[in-house]
Motif scaffolding. Structure first.
Motif, PDB file in Angstrom:
ATOM      1  N   PHE D  29      -6.138  -3.143  44.739  1.00  0.00           N
ATOM      2  CA  PHE D  29      -6.288  -3.777  43.429  1.00  0.00           C
ATOM      3  C   PHE D  29      -6.930  -5.160  43.565  1.00  0.00           C
ATOM      4  N   MET D  30      -6.359  -6.006  44.398  1.00  0.00           N
ATOM      5  CA  MET D  30      -6.865  -7.375  44.520  1.00  0.00           C
ATOM      6  C   MET D  30      -8.221  -7.425  45.215  1.00  0.00           C
ATOM      7  N   ALA D  50     -10.754  -1.613  55.701  1.00  0.00           N
ATOM      8  CA  ALA D  50      -9.573  -0.961  55.155  1.00  0.00           C
ATOM      9  C   ALA D  50      -8.474  -1.005  56.196  1.00  0.00           C
ATOM     10  N   ASN D  90       1.261  -8.592  52.506  1.00  0.00           N
ATOM     11  CA  ASN D  90       1.610  -9.966  52.885  1.00  0.00           C
ATOM     12  C   ASN D  90       1.736 -10.233  54.380  1.00  0.00           C
ATOM     13  N   HIS D  93      -1.349 -11.296  56.247  1.00  0.00           N
ATOM     14  CA  HIS D  93      -2.121 -12.481  55.851  1.00  0.00           C
ATOM     15  C   HIS D  93      -2.322 -13.460  57.010  1.00  0.00           C
ATOM     16  N   GLU D 110      -4.729 -14.288  50.064  1.00  0.00           N
ATOM     17  CA  GLU D 110      -3.791 -14.007  48.980  1.00  0.00           C
ATOM     18  C   GLU D 110      -2.416 -14.610  49.276  1.00  0.00           C
ATOM     19  N   LYS D 111      -1.680 -14.816  48.206  1.00  0.00           N
ATOM     20  CA  LYS D 111      -0.313 -15.309  48.335  1.00  0.00           C
ATOM     21  C   LYS D 111       0.594 -14.138  48.633  1.00  0.00           C
ATOM     22  N   PRO D 135      -5.084 -17.861  46.004  1.00  0.00           N
ATOM     23  CA  PRO D 135      -5.329 -17.608  44.573  1.00  0.00           C
ATOM     24  C   PRO D 135      -4.136 -17.824  43.649  1.00  0.00           C
ATOM     25  N   TRP D 179       4.830  -1.029  48.720  1.00  0.00           N
ATOM     26  CA  TRP D 179       4.908  -1.645  50.050  1.00  0.00           C
ATOM     27  C   TRP D 179       5.624  -2.990  50.008  1.00  0.00           C
ATOM     28  N   ARG D 180       5.603  -3.672  48.837  1.00  0.00           N
ATOM     29  CA  ARG D 180       6.278  -4.964  48.735  1.00  0.00           C
ATOM     30  C   ARG D 180       7.791  -4.842  48.979  1.00  0.00           C
ATOM     31  N   HIS D 198       4.214 -17.978  42.341  1.00  0.00           N
ATOM     32  CA  HIS D 198       3.262 -18.380  41.299  1.00  0.00           C
ATOM     33  C   HIS D 198       3.880 -19.411  40.358  1.00  0.00           C
ATOM     34  N   TYR D 320      -7.420 -12.845  32.253  1.00  0.00           N
ATOM     35  CA  TYR D 320      -7.031 -12.994  33.650  1.00  0.00           C
ATOM     36  C   TYR D 320      -8.253 -13.035  34.571  1.00  0.00           C
TER      37      TYR D 320
HETATM   38  N1  LIG Z   1      -2.987 -13.889  43.166  1.00  0.00           N
HETATM   39  C1  LIG Z   1      -2.512 -12.937  42.403  1.00  0.00           C
HETATM   40  O1  LIG Z   1      -2.359 -13.128  41.193  1.00  0.00           O
HETATM   41  C2  LIG Z   1      -2.146 -11.605  43.011  1.00  0.00           C
HETATM   42  C3  LIG Z   1      -1.960 -10.481  42.191  1.00  0.00           C
HETATM   43  C4  LIG Z   1      -1.662  -9.264  42.825  1.00  0.00           C
HETATM   44  C5  LIG Z   1      -1.553  -9.201  44.194  1.00  0.00           C
HETATM   45  N2  LIG Z   1      -1.724 -10.313  44.954  1.00  0.00           N
HETATM   46  C6  LIG Z   1      -1.641 -10.267  46.423  1.00  0.00           C
HETATM   47  O2  LIG Z   1      -2.714  -9.512  46.892  1.00  0.00           O
HETATM   48  C7  LIG Z   1      -2.357  -8.809  48.061  1.00  0.00           C
HETATM   49  C8  LIG Z   1      -2.734  -7.360  47.904  1.00  0.00           C
HETATM   50  O3  LIG Z   1      -2.047  -6.831  46.817  1.00  0.00           O
HETATM   51  P1  LIG Z   1      -2.593  -5.583  46.030  1.00  0.00           P
HETATM   52  O4  LIG Z   1      -1.827  -5.567  44.727  1.00  0.00           O
HETATM   53  O5  LIG Z   1      -4.055  -5.619  45.969  1.00  0.00           O
HETATM   54  O6  LIG Z   1      -2.096  -4.410  46.927  1.00  0.00           O
HETATM   55  P2  LIG Z   1      -2.738  -2.974  47.137  1.00  0.00           P
HETATM   56  O7  LIG Z   1      -1.670  -2.152  47.700  1.00  0.00           O
HETATM   57  O8  LIG Z   1      -3.362  -2.515  45.841  1.00  0.00           O
HETATM   58  O9  LIG Z   1      -3.912  -3.222  48.173  1.00  0.00           O
HETATM   59  C9  LIG Z   1      -3.692  -3.573  49.493  1.00  0.00           C
HETATM   60  C10 LIG Z   1      -4.798  -2.952  50.298  1.00  0.00           C
HETATM   61  O10 LIG Z   1      -4.758  -3.424  51.617  1.00  0.00           O
HETATM   62  C11 LIG Z   1      -5.050  -2.333  52.510  1.00  0.00           C
HETATM   63  N3  LIG Z   1      -4.556  -2.675  53.834  1.00  0.00           N
HETATM   64  C12 LIG Z   1      -3.297  -2.585  54.299  1.00  0.00           C
HETATM   65  N4  LIG Z   1      -3.265  -3.038  55.577  1.00  0.00           N
HETATM   66  C13 LIG Z   1      -4.508  -3.428  55.909  1.00  0.00           C
HETATM   67  C14 LIG Z   1      -5.102  -3.968  57.073  1.00  0.00           C
HETATM   68  N5  LIG Z   1      -4.374  -4.207  58.143  1.00  0.00           N
HETATM   69  N6  LIG Z   1      -6.417  -4.230  57.051  1.00  0.00           N
HETATM   70  C15 LIG Z   1      -7.164  -3.984  55.971  1.00  0.00           C
HETATM   71  N7  LIG Z   1      -6.649  -3.455  54.843  1.00  0.00           N
HETATM   72  C16 LIG Z   1      -5.334  -3.181  54.813  1.00  0.00           C
HETATM   73  C17 LIG Z   1      -4.394  -1.163  51.830  1.00  0.00           C
HETATM   74  O11 LIG Z   1      -4.935   0.067  52.286  1.00  0.00           O
HETATM   75  C18 LIG Z   1      -4.715  -1.440  50.367  1.00  0.00           C
HETATM   76  O12 LIG Z   1      -5.938  -0.900  50.001  1.00  0.00           O
HETATM   77  C19 LIG Z   1      -0.869  -9.043  48.258  1.00  0.00           C
HETATM   78  O13 LIG Z   1      -0.667 -10.005  49.254  1.00  0.00           O
HETATM   79  C20 LIG Z   1      -0.404  -9.598  46.934  1.00  0.00           C
HETATM   80  O14 LIG Z   1       0.655 -10.507  47.063  1.00  0.00           O
HETATM   81  C21 LIG Z   1      -2.005 -11.503  44.375  1.00  0.00           C
END
Ligand SMILES: NC(=O)c1ccc[n+]([C@@H]2O[C@H](COP(=O)([O-])OP(=O)(O)OC[C@H]3O[C@@H](n4cnc5c(N)ncnc54)[C@H](O)[C@@H]3O)[C@@H](O)[C@H]2O)c1
Ligand SMILES: NC(=O)c1ccc[n+]([C@@H]2O[C@H](COP(=O)([O-])OP(=O)(O)OC[C@H]3O[C@@H](n4cnc5c(N)ncnc54)[C@H](O)[C@@H]3O)[C@@H](O)[C@H]2O)c1
Ligand SMILES: NC(=O)c1ccc[n+]([C@@H]2O[C@H](COP(=O)([O-])OP(=O)(O)OC[C@H]3O[C@@H](n4cnc5c(N)ncnc54)[C@H](O)[C@@H]3O)[C@@H](O)[C@H]2O)c1
Ligand SMILES: NC(=O)c1ccc[n+]([C@@H]2O[C@H](COP(=O)([O-])OP(=O)(O)OC[C@H]3O[C@@H](n4cnc5c(N)ncnc54)[C@H](O)[C@@H]3O)[C@@H](O)[C@H]2O)c1
Lengths: 374, 374, 374, 374
Positions: D29-30, D50, D90, D93, D110-111, D135, D179-180, D198, D320
């Motif tokens: 998603f992010m 990925a 997380n 990161h 990302e946070k 972010p 996963w969280r 946040h 957003y």
């Molecule tokens: N700033 C914001 O407002 C905000 C909003 C949502 C999520 N986030 C953060 O963004 C991050 C991702 O969240 P998300 O909602 O996109 O999750 P998600 O599950 O949709 O996406 C995570 C992606 O990372 C991939 N991944 C896992 N391990 C990996 C690795 N070792 N190398 C490469 N890719 C890998 C997964 O296959 C998946 O596609 C989290 O840390 C979350 O806290 C921040």
């Protein structure tokens, strides 16, 4: 112009989408919004024109186009664009759109489609084998689609009344002025043509109904520098009836202090009522005898036709640019041969010109009832 | 009848207020509300009548009166009441009010004052030397007075448009019925006479303006058991202009699912706009070019004419009964010789009957424009 | 004193209700509200006392009592009252209530029941054979009862968290002062004792749960003229846990500019959440995964325990005085031998004194966690 | 890796901006939101990785990157990226960010910046000569900047209390999983680390104040499939004090039915109070003793530091993605040597890890008060 690499509308393609080449005519506020949406939809903005040849380069810079052209003729003749976005003052829409269609381009033409009924009719007729759309973009708010789906499903019961308004305040002071005030550029109708047209389109879109008869009053509140004789209206108010028998009212004003861009409609049915506010587009109020609901733009609960326009999870607000982007993306999908539902075409553009025409003619007759040509 | 101990209106009194003797005609929902307000204003509810002689005692019990009377004639003839409150179905208002005035009583007569223009005109003429009021009680919400004071001070600039609605849903189903549906009891107009009249009074009260011309549409959505021929309207919608040049719309409906008693008006001026919602009467929205304010019913900030109706500190909600009580208290103050501002009299009752009459006659002429007699 | 004509609580009566004789101690803002509610409940306000013997007559006039008495002793000794309403500054509640109970009267004692835990405990013990209530009147908003009924039915699922606040601004400036500021009159706790107590009672009432442990912080923002040493708090904030395992927060402040009397609570459950705002008491927000509902005070849809407090149809706002009236009516019903549900008694008054005591003792220990005695 | 063509932060450039080459790690998603924002900021997304080598191409497609790489090492070693966006779970990161910094790249991580305090501290130390941002994108809502400007100007007077909440419902059912939930991927803190962080950042950002001491409670409401021992919290609630002496509360929950992404804060000052709701980001409530204002995102009235983030006229909702785009644009501006105010850096990322750490350690000690390292 060479638009040879594109399929005709309706013809399906299997190969990778070809990158569309876009030309933008008019590099003001909307020109920038269109160009941005075009890029987000994967197109390349190759050309732009300004109002004067010497501003060609500046126009290109403003909208991020590859090159500026001295005029529409040059752009159409040599830029090799697939789609032309017309973002100029209203009076120029019809001639530019006609030229673009004649050159074989697909066209996105800003509202109002034309400042006269004859031109609008001509354009709608000319648009048959090209994709030709008009940015009635509020159609692309997910909650608008949700409303449409619910009304189509009969959730409201008998839709008895509708209460509408579209209120702005950017012209509330006598010193406020704009090219829209000048009937030579903006057309004979100002408040209604500019924003009332959006309301009329949205109402007819969500209900699938048609305004058939109306009585209208208009007024000019301020004399302004660029005002012509006769002046264009600061406000319009309507009483109308529809093909389905609904009775409605609409107040449109550009001199309503405190309201910025408030398109509001409340559709009152015998089983359920719905209210939508364009300034708060993530919510839809649904009232029933047993109480009211505030429906959220939540992909988990939306009708598929609405969920289609969801880009972000619930609680992460989508906004105006998001619906604009969706409109352009759907226009380009149509160019690629798809048939997205609810795309506002030149036929819809003509439709609102007809409503505008009826409003002006009723107002000219002191509110006499006039039929709106379907 | 002996109303000898009371001063004439206008005459000031120094002595302790005499306890008013009140008679209530009609012991339904409103009869109870009136009787309660009368007691709260320090009066004694001495008499009540019901629709049938054998229910006299029950009527007295229902409204807490000392005694029940078989009919209006007996009540007027023998109960020695100073004021008569008429809380019966609409068609009976005029004859009872006429009899009460003839007997020398002050009169509070429910709206609509009469179901016919001739009777209403007669009553307004007959009411001259008695206090004769009509419960357009929304006038007594403090925020309505605040709105009125601000408009009177010119805060809105030019009032260009007004957008109005009064929506209810208690008749939204075909099986919903009531005496109001029967034109013989409720009068020829139902939705407009019953609630549109409130809106019209409130709009004219807060603006000090007059609806001069209007075009109206009405509709009957459901056939109902007690419906007569011609049936009374489920809804009405209006386009109107005023003496001051404002253009307005109004939608009135008793078949609008999800709305209970939503009288709403948004007055849009070039300097400021105001919105009031009767279901949320403690707040008044005031919009200006630079943003919007939510004015609260706070005695510390209200105009004196509004603060007058404050009974409780800010944040301790006042409601419908509070404004009803204030109306009755002001009526009794007028009986004691005071001259409270904004008391809705038989002249105001006649005024809304005129507006109702214009609505019906326009609707009968397919929305033709009609003048409203001032 | 002779309260001989009344039945004991619990004993049912068939005969006509005897008119209660009421005495009001303290003729300020609340004295007037109590007296009005007493009259509306059919009682006679026979006696009143002021802070000084020479103001006895003025006190009687202020609350509309038949006679003024020089002091509490005289009122209790000679006025023949059935019920005493104590509406004086907080520190006087306990001695007056004790005297009234000793004299055999039923008692309505304003909150806080006492300024010390020992006195409160004593009063709760002394109140056993008389009706003794404390005006936690927010319990009497119909939507509060609706919330309670829904929580009792398990609609929320697991109640995981609660977010609360009670914010006012009438003491936001250093020059704002009141007897409540003086700990000698108001007690050691000001913001929490005065309004936090209402929130705590409401939360425990709607959930049927108990705050068991808490950590609190308080602060004094302004020095004020009547402030003593140690000064009373302008604000308090709490983190707490409950017997049922809910975790909650509460912010109480009398220096929060822009908020008048905003008691707010949002109860978040795994199946449904509910939010109530005392300044908008006609609505209750109910959120579920699939969206939110705005529940209205509509007799047609309310739970019977809530509908019981409906006086007016939906859309005709009930307010603060209506819930106050209902509290007094229920108190008098209890005196007549009925057992209305949810009546706030001296036991509830003691309960909030315990919570207040825990807040002060935690705050004194820099927020250390303290148990709240059940 | 070769990031040779870029200037160091702080160094001003006159020439045309070089197109940044972006690598995205994590294509969920992010990842998509970041890539879109990167493109809108004029960068080219050249690389993506990925979670597994065989999904490299799919990752590239998902985010629109030129090429997919089997892993982070390959991406850093051969893709020639200027900036790495880390959008993975997380726990990854910290190692990825450390590797990217070591390779000389600018980093958007990302946070939460890290799931452990030591790693976060190390990263903040390592980030000194690169642009390294996190972010906390809510900072980029224009109305948040407006709030910050007004607080900085002292408009609130003494900020006495803050009432906060961040409520979601996507994990409200026991069958909801992610996963969280797994502490191995999400870190020891779930609700607080994910969304409480946040809120903490936003509060400290708008006030310029620091949470210094806190007492926290956490709870686990549901057992879930991927839950580890010890399980991660479904909710957290805090009482805290700040450097400036403000007392605050915060409720964070992912099991609050009916709330989607509701970050809410109400800052109560003695002169003015402000409330902001992330789900309604176009408005800011400002309350004063004399009443409340609803401030709109209107370029005509905003503080310059807020107007800077206005992309559309008032009444055309920004959402957003707009604030996300602004965050990325500002990050890239910093890379180009500008110094945009309010950019959330690794230092800010570390700061919220410290707050999270304090929350967990207080909760582990049954709510004992802990100091937050500045
Ligand atoms: N700033 C914001 O407002 C905000 C909003 C949502 C999520 N986030 C953060 O963004 C991050 C991702 O969240 P998300 O909602 O996109 O999750 P998600 O599950 O949709 O996406 C995570 C992606 O990372 C991939 N991944 C896992 N391990 C990996 C690795 N070792 N190398 C490469 N890719 C890998 C997964 O296959 C998946 O596609 C989290 O840390 C979350 O806290 C921040
Ligand atoms: N769909 C919507 O929601 C929406 C919103 C706003 C405006 N509009 C429409 O967009 C159009 C443009 O409005 P705007 O707000 O962008 O106005 P604008 O004044 O900001 O921009 C108009 C631009 O056109 C240029 N121009 C004028 N004549 C030209 C010519 N002959 N050839 C090329 N360029 C020329 C001007 O120099 C200016 O840059 C109008 O028709 C308006 O009705 C639609
Ligand atoms: N001002 C307001 O806000 C407001 C609100 C509601 C109703 N009203 C008006 O109040 C009036 C009564 O409405 P309601 O809702 O109380 O109706 P209702 O049906 O509850 O009560 C009417 C009562 O009148 C009695 N009645 C009928 N004919 C009678 C007669 N000849 N003599 C004595 N009693 C008779 C009926 O038995 C009934 O008890 C109507 O005119 C209505 O328009 C005004
Ligand atoms: N339940 C509620 O919602 C609510 C609301 C407001 C106040 N209260 C409570 O009501 C009580 C009174 O508050 P108020 O706002 O009416 O205050 P107030 O200052 O308006 O009135 C108090 C009155 O008591 C009089 N008084 C003082 N000492 C007295 C004595 N020894 N004997 C007789 N009279 C005496 C004062 O002269 C004054 O008239 C307080 O305990 C307060 O906490 C409760």
């Amino acid at each position: 112009m060479s638009v040879t690499h594109l399929t005709a509308p309706g013809e399906r393609v299997d190969s990778e989408p070809v990158t569309l080449r876009v030309g933008v005519v008019g590099a003001g506020f909307m020109g920038r919004v269109h160009a941005e949406a075009a890029r987000r939809a994967g197109a390349t903005v190759v050309a732009a024109t300004a109002s004067r040849p010497d501003r060609a380069a500046a126009a290109a810079r403003a909208v991020g186009a590859e090159r500026g052209y001295p005029g529409v003729a040059e752009l159409l003749g040599t830029a090799g664009v697939d789609v032309v976005h017309i973002c100029t003052p209203n009076a120029t829409h019809a001639p530019v759109a006609a030229a673009a269609l004649a050159a074989g381009a697909h066209v996105v033409c800003e509202k109002p489609l034309a400042t006269g009924l004859a031109e609008a009719t001509g354009l709608a007729a000319a648009a048959v084998d090209r994709v030709a759309t008009v940015p009635f973009v509020y159609r692309f708010h997910p909650m608008v689609r949700e409303l449409r789906a619910r009304l189509a499903a009969g959730e409201a019961g008998t839709v008895a009344t509708v209460t509408g308004s579209y209120l702005q305040d950017w012209l509330s002071r006598p010193t406020d002025d704009d090219w829209r005030v000048d009937s030579g550029l903006g057309g004979a109708s100002r408040a209604f043509g500019d924003i009332g047209s959006h309301w009329a389109d949205l109402f007819e879109f969500v209900t699938g109904d048609r305004i058939t008869r109306l009585s209208a009053r208009t007024a000019v509140v301020h004399e302004r520098g660029t005002q012509q004789v006769p002046p264009t209206e600061d406000l319009a108010a309507l009483l109308f009836t529809t093909a389905a028998g609904t009775v409605g009212t609409l107040v449109v004003s550009q001199v309503a202090a405190g309201r910025k861009n408030r398109l509001h409609l409340e559709i009152s049915g015998t089983d359920a009522s719905f209210a939508f506010d364009q300034e708060d587009p993530e919510r839809l109020w649904a009232g029933r005898r047993a109480g009211g609901q505030v429906l959220l733009r939540d992909p988990a609960t939306l009708h598929p036709s609405a969920a289609r326009y969801v880009r972000l999870p619930a609680g992460h607000a989508q906004g105006y640019q998001d619906c604009f982007d969706a409109f352009v993306a759907d226009t380009y999908a149509a160019i690629r041969g798809e048939a997205p539902a609810g795309l506002p075409t030149f036929a819809d553009g003509l439709r609102t010109v007809r409503v505008t025409d009826a409003v002006l003619s009723s107002a000219a007759g002191d509110g006499e009832w006039v039929e709106v040509t379907p």
